[in-house]
Write a protein that holds these residues in place. Structure first.
Motif: not given
Length: 250
Positions: A127-129, A134-136, A188-193, A196-198
Motif C-alpha cells: 500500500d504505497l499511500l 508512515w515515512r513522512c 499521521f491522521l491520514a495514516g491512522m484513518d 482503521h479502514r483496513v
C-alpha cells in the motif's frame, strides 16, 4: 542599530520558536499520539500476558501489534508503541492486579518497512499511500527540527555580524519548519484513518487522539507566528534603512 520595535519582534519570535521546538521535541519523544480504550475484561483474559510477551519479544508485524494495541489499552507514537497488561502476579490470582505499561520502540529499519493493503499479509501487495504517509510522519518532524537548528545558527551569525538582514532567512526557515510540523500531524491522521479502514476496531474499543499529537499541532502555528515576526522585522528594517540612506544622500 536596531529599532526597539524590531528588537521586540525578534525577542518574541525567539521565545515562540523556543516553545515550538520544546513542544515538537516532547511530541516526537512520547507515545501518546493515538490511544485506544478497551473493555476491562480484555486485561483479565488468560492470554493477556501472552499477548504482552509477544508484543515485546515477538517479530515485528503490523497486524500483530495493532491487534494487541486494540485489546490492551495501547498507545501509539512516532517512535513508540505501548500496551497495558497485568504485571507479574503471585501463584494466586489477585482480584485487582496492578496494570503495567510496556513500551517498545520502532527501530530505524522498521520505520522504512512497506505497509500492505491487508496488514500482516505480504501477498496483498504494498500500500504505497500508507507506506509513504508512515515515512513522512517519521521524517517531517526531524526536518522541522533541523530547520529550526539551522535558523538558530543563522541567527547567531546575524548577532555576530550585527546585522538584521539574515533574519529574513531565519523567517523563511521557521515557515518551512511550521509547514513540516503541520505535515507531520496531517500524515499521521491520514495514516491512522487508512489503517482503521483496513483493520477494523473490535467492538467496545474506542480510539482517540492523544496529547502528544496536540503538542505537535500547537508547535506548527507557533513556528509560523515566529516566522511572521522575523520576516516583518527583516522587511521593515530593510525599508527603513533604505529610506534613511536615501534621505542622507539627498
Amino acid at each position: 542599530m536596531v529599532d526597539n520595535r524590531y528588537a521586540t519582534a525578534l525577542v518574541i519570535g525567539s521565545v515562540l520558536s523556543l516553545l515550538a521546538t520544546v513542544y515538537l521535541s516532547v511530541a516526537v519523544a512520547t507515545q501518546h499520539w493515538y490511544q485506544y480504550r478497551s473493555p476491562p475484561g480484555n486485561h483479565e483474559a488468560s492470554n493477556a500476558s501472552e499477548l504482552r510477551e509477544d508484543f515485546i519479544n515477538g517479530e515485528f508485524d503490523e497486524k500483530a501489534y495493532s491487534d494487541t494495541l486494540f485489546r490492551l489499552n495501547g498507545t501509539l507514537g512516532l517512535w513508540w508503541r505501548c500496551v497495558q497488561a497485568p504485571g507479574q502476579s503471585h501463584w494466586f490470582k489477585e482480584p485487582d492486579p496492578k496494570m503495567v505499561t510496556q513500551c517498545v520502540s520502532f527501530t530505524l529499519p522498521q520505520q522504512f518497512l512497506p505497509k500492505y493493503k491487508e496488514p500482516g499479509n505480504h501477498n496483498t501487495g504494498e500500500d504505497l499511500l500508507r507506506t509513504y504517509l508512515w515515512r513522512c510522519q517519521f521524517l517531517l518532524p526531524l526536518v522541522s527540527l533541523a530547520f529550526v537548528f539551522l535558523s538558530g545558527l543563522v541567527g547567531v551569525c546575524a548577532c555576530l555580524c550585527r546585522s538584521i538582514t539574515p533574519t529574513l532567512a531565519v523567517g523563511v526557515l521557521h515557515l518551512l519548519a511550521g509547514l513540516c510540523s503541520l505535515g507531520t500531524v496531517c500524515c499521521f491522521l491520514a495514516g491512522m484513518d487508512l489503517l482503521h479502514r483496513v483493520s477494523v476496531l473490535p467492538d467496545s474499543v474506542d480510539g482517540s487522539l492523544g496529547w502528544s499529537l496536540y503538542l505537535a499541532l500547537i508547535s506548527s502555528p507557533l513556528q509560523m507566528m515566529a516566522a511572521a515576526l522575523f520576516l516583518w522585522a527583516a522587511r521593515s528594517h530593510r525599508q527603513n534603512y533604505t529610506r534613511m540612506t536615501a534621505y542622507r544622500v539627498a
